[in-house]
Scaffold this motif. Structure first.
Motif, mmCIF file in Angstrom:
data_model
loop_
_atom_site.group_PDB
_atom_site.id
_atom_site.type_symbol
_atom_site.label_atom_id
_atom_site.label_comp_id
_atom_site.label_asym_id
_atom_site.label_seq_id
_atom_site.Cartn_x
_atom_site.Cartn_y
_atom_site.Cartn_z
ATOM 1 N N GLY A 12 66.523 67.851 -44.107
ATOM 2 C CA GLY A 12 67.415 68.912 -43.658
ATOM 3 C C GLY A 12 67.810 68.684 -42.219
ATOM 4 N N VAL A 13 68.668 69.545 -41.730
ATOM 5 C CA VAL A 13 69.144 69.423 -40.359
ATOM 6 C C VAL A 13 68.079 69.910 -39.385
ATOM 7 C CG1 VAL A 13 71.563 69.643 -41.069
ATOM 8 C CG2 VAL A 13 70.288 71.679 -40.348
ATOM 9 N N SER A 14 68.338 69.701 -38.124
ATOM 10 C CA SER A 14 67.444 70.147 -37.070
ATOM 11 C C SER A 14 67.244 71.660 -37.169
ATOM 12 C CB SER A 14 68.059 69.784 -35.713
ATOM 13 O OG SER A 14 67.180 70.109 -34.680
ATOM 14 N N GLY A 15 66.005 72.103 -37.016
ATOM 15 C CA GLY A 15 65.703 73.523 -37.050
ATOM 16 C C GLY A 15 65.428 74.076 -38.430
ATOM 17 N N SER A 16 65.476 73.234 -39.454
ATOM 18 C CA SER A 16 65.273 73.737 -40.816
ATOM 19 C C SER A 16 63.800 73.913 -41.176
ATOM 20 C CB SER A 16 65.960 72.828 -41.840
ATOM 21 O OG SER A 16 65.430 71.520 -41.806
ATOM 22 N N GLY A 17 62.894 73.419 -40.358
ATOM 23 C CA GLY A 17 61.464 73.599 -40.627
ATOM 24 C C GLY A 17 60.808 72.436 -41.335
ATOM 25 N N LYS A 18 61.391 71.241 -41.208
ATOM 26 C CA LYS A 18 60.855 70.066 -41.908
ATOM 27 C C LYS A 18 59.394 69.801 -41.544
ATOM 28 C CE LYS A 18 64.100 67.392 -40.269
ATOM 29 N NZ LYS A 18 64.999 68.320 -39.573
ATOM 30 N N SER A 19 59.084 69.825 -40.269
ATOM 31 C CA SER A 19 57.712 69.519 -39.833
ATOM 32 C C SER A 19 56.741 70.602 -40.281
ATOM 33 C CB SER A 19 57.656 69.356 -38.319
ATOM 34 O OG SER A 19 58.445 68.262 -37.921
ATOM 35 N N THR A 20 57.139 71.855 -40.165
ATOM 36 C CA THR A 20 56.264 72.959 -40.581
ATOM 37 C C THR A 20 55.971 72.881 -42.072
ATOM 38 O OG1 THR A 20 57.116 74.385 -38.831
ATOM 39 C CG2 THR A 20 56.063 75.477 -40.717
ATOM 40 N N VAL A 21 57.008 72.787 -42.893
ATOM 41 C CA VAL A 21 56.821 72.731 -44.343
ATOM 42 C C VAL A 21 56.102 71.441 -44.737
ATOM 43 C CG1 VAL A 21 58.043 72.598 -46.567
ATOM 44 C CG2 VAL A 21 58.733 74.289 -44.841
ATOM 45 N N GLY A 22 56.473 70.319 -44.124
ATOM 46 C CA GLY A 22 55.826 69.048 -44.439
ATOM 47 C C GLY A 22 54.342 69.064 -44.145
ATOM 48 N N THR A 23 53.968 69.626 -43.012
ATOM 49 C CA THR A 23 52.552 69.718 -42.647
ATOM 50 C C THR A 23 51.792 70.583 -43.646
ATOM 51 O OG1 THR A 23 53.060 69.416 -40.295
ATOM 52 C CG2 THR A 23 50.946 70.427 -40.827
ATOM 53 N N LEU A 24 52.386 71.713 -44.013
ATOM 54 C CA LEU A 24 51.739 72.602 -44.986
ATOM 55 C C LEU A 24 51.609 71.951 -46.358
ATOM 56 C CD1 LEU A 24 53.463 75.986 -44.008
ATOM 57 C CD2 LEU A 24 51.045 75.372 -43.672
ATOM 58 N N LEU A 25 52.655 71.235 -46.788
ATOM 59 C CA LEU A 25 52.584 70.544 -48.086
ATOM 60 C C LEU A 25 51.506 69.469 -48.081
ATOM 61 C CD1 LEU A 25 56.308 70.047 -49.147
ATOM 62 C CD2 LEU A 25 54.535 71.271 -50.423
ATOM 63 N N ALA A 26 51.484 68.662 -47.037
ATOM 64 C CA ALA A 26 50.474 67.597 -46.955
ATOM 65 C C ALA A 26 49.067 68.186 -46.972
ATOM 66 C CB ALA A 26 50.699 66.753 -45.704
ATOM 67 N N SER A 27 48.876 69.283 -46.268
ATOM 68 C CA SER A 27 47.565 69.928 -46.246
ATOM 69 C C SER A 27 47.207 70.472 -47.631
ATOM 70 C CB SER A 27 47.572 71.067 -45.220
ATOM 71 O OG SER A 27 46.346 71.755 -45.242
ATOM 72 N N ARG A 28 48.158 71.120 -48.274
ATOM 73 C CA ARG A 28 47.917 71.683 -49.604
ATOM 74 C C ARG A 28 47.523 70.599 -50.605
ATOM 75 N NH1 ARG A 28 50.505 76.421 -52.582
ATOM 76 N NH2 ARG A 28 49.903 76.028 -54.730
ATOM 77 N N TRP A 29 48.207 69.447 -50.514
ATOM 78 C CA TRP A 29 47.982 68.362 -51.462
ATOM 79 C C TRP A 29 46.950 67.353 -50.954
ATOM 80 C CZ3 TRP A 29 53.907 67.687 -52.282
ATOM 81 C CH2 TRP A 29 54.353 68.655 -53.183
ATOM 82 N N GLN A 30 46.319 67.636 -49.822
ATOM 83 C CA GLN A 30 45.334 66.747 -49.214
ATOM 84 C C GLN A 30 45.910 65.347 -49.011
ATOM 85 O OE1 GLN A 30 42.141 67.353 -51.979
ATOM 86 N NE2 GLN A 30 41.523 69.250 -50.992
ATOM 87 N N LEU A 131 73.978 69.310 -31.162
ATOM 88 C CA LEU A 131 74.106 68.354 -32.273
ATOM 89 C C LEU A 131 74.022 69.009 -33.655
ATOM 90 C CD1 LEU A 131 72.152 65.214 -31.005
ATOM 91 C CD2 LEU A 131 74.617 65.610 -31.093
ATOM 92 N N LEU A 132 73.735 70.310 -33.707
ATOM 93 C CA LEU A 132 73.610 70.970 -34.999
ATOM 94 C C LEU A 132 74.895 70.864 -35.819
ATOM 95 C CD1 LEU A 132 72.041 72.653 -37.048
ATOM 96 C CD2 LEU A 132 72.768 74.698 -35.788
ATOM 97 N N ASP A 133 76.036 71.103 -35.204
ATOM 98 C CA ASP A 133 77.292 71.054 -35.966
ATOM 99 C C ASP A 133 77.579 69.657 -36.508
ATOM 100 O OD1 ASP A 133 77.912 73.766 -35.837
ATOM 101 O OD2 ASP A 133 78.883 73.552 -33.884
ATOM 102 N N SER A 134 77.256 68.615 -35.735
ATOM 103 C CA SER A 134 77.491 67.257 -36.249
ATOM 104 C C SER A 134 76.549 66.962 -37.414
ATOM 105 C CB SER A 134 77.361 66.201 -35.149
ATOM 106 O OG SER A 134 76.019 66.018 -34.766
ATOM 107 N N GLN A 135 75.331 67.487 -37.359
ATOM 108 C CA GLN A 135 74.405 67.295 -38.483
ATOM 109 C C GLN A 135 74.898 68.029 -39.728
ATOM 110 O OE1 GLN A 135 70.367 68.320 -37.273
ATOM 111 N NE2 GLN A 135 69.979 66.126 -37.098
ATOM 112 N N LEU A 136 75.375 69.245 -39.552
ATOM 113 C CA LEU A 136 75.891 69.999 -40.698
ATOM 114 C C LEU A 136 77.115 69.318 -41.306
ATOM 115 C CD1 LEU A 136 75.403 73.615 -39.352
ATOM 116 C CD2 LEU A 136 74.215 72.570 -41.303
ATOM 117 N N ALA A 137 77.944 68.718 -40.464
ATOM 118 C CA ALA A 137 79.128 68.007 -40.966
ATOM 119 C C ALA A 137 78.727 66.737 -41.721
ATOM 120 C CB ALA A 137 80.066 67.665 -39.812
ATOM 121 N N THR A 138 77.625 66.131 -41.327
ATOM 122 C CA THR A 138 77.143 64.896 -41.943
ATOM 123 C C THR A 138 76.395 65.155 -43.251
ATOM 124 O OG1 THR A 138 76.946 63.853 -39.771
ATOM 125 C CG2 THR A 138 75.650 62.874 -41.543
#
Length: 176
Positions: A12-30, A131-138
């Motif tokens: 996802g784009v910047s600010g979408s929570g990739k690191s937060t969700v990714g960390t939680l998923l990795a922890s959940r799945w060990q 850079l958010l708008d350029s990411q959304l356009a991409t």
């Protein structure tokens, strides 16, 4: 998840929570969490921090590094969850190619307003709000032939992770 999936990429784009969700998923799945931002060469970070979007020439070596990191973890028998913008189909194809197989993508989505508010609230990140708008356009959403799902990130991260886990259970290979 299908047996040939080599890893999970939270995209996802910047600010979408990739690191937060990714960390939680990795922890959940060990599993192991890898933040794709940590794999950028210093020149890429400097370019983005200065408000300049990456070119494909800037991005390609980084995507290869992310893909080979996923491949190394999968080859070692580790489940790896990676945070990576993966905004275009061609970028996701590059990740699959260098990872050595299919990947499951979790696309985190929200309105521009929600994303802008989140980006403006971050002070220790190199990616400027400009850079958010350029990411959304991409951004190219997942296509029907790509393994993955899209989720609205206005829900709490724990609920987003639960939705991914429910999706995963529905796609896991049957026990033999």
């Amino acid at each position: 998840m299908p047996a040939d999936v080599r890893g999970v990429v939270v995209m996802g784009v910047s600010g979408s929570g990739k690191s937060t969700v990714g960390t939680l998923l990795a922890s959940r799945w060990q599993g192991r969490f890898v933040d794709g931002d940590d794999l950028h060469p210093p020149a890429n970070v400097a370019r983005m921090a200065a408000g300049h979007p990456l070119t494909n020439a800037d991005r390609s070596p980084w995507l290869q590094r992310v893909g080979t990191t996923i491949a190394a973890a999968a080859d070692a028998g580790q489940l790896v969850v990676t945070a990576c913008s993966a905004l275009r189909r061609t970028y996701r194809d590059e990740l699959r190619r260098t990872a050595g197989g299919d990947l499951a993508f979790v696309h985190l989505t929200a309105t521009r307003e929600v994303l802008a508010e989140r980006v403006l609230g971050r002070h220790e990140h190199f990616m400027p709000p400009a850079l958010l708008d350029s990411q959304l356009a991409t951004l190219e959403p997942l296509q029907d032939d790509e393994t993955g799902l899209a989720l609205d990130i206005t829900e709490p991260p724990d609920l987003v992770v639960e939705r991914v886990a429910t999706w995963h259970r529905g796609h896991a290979p049957a026990a033999r």
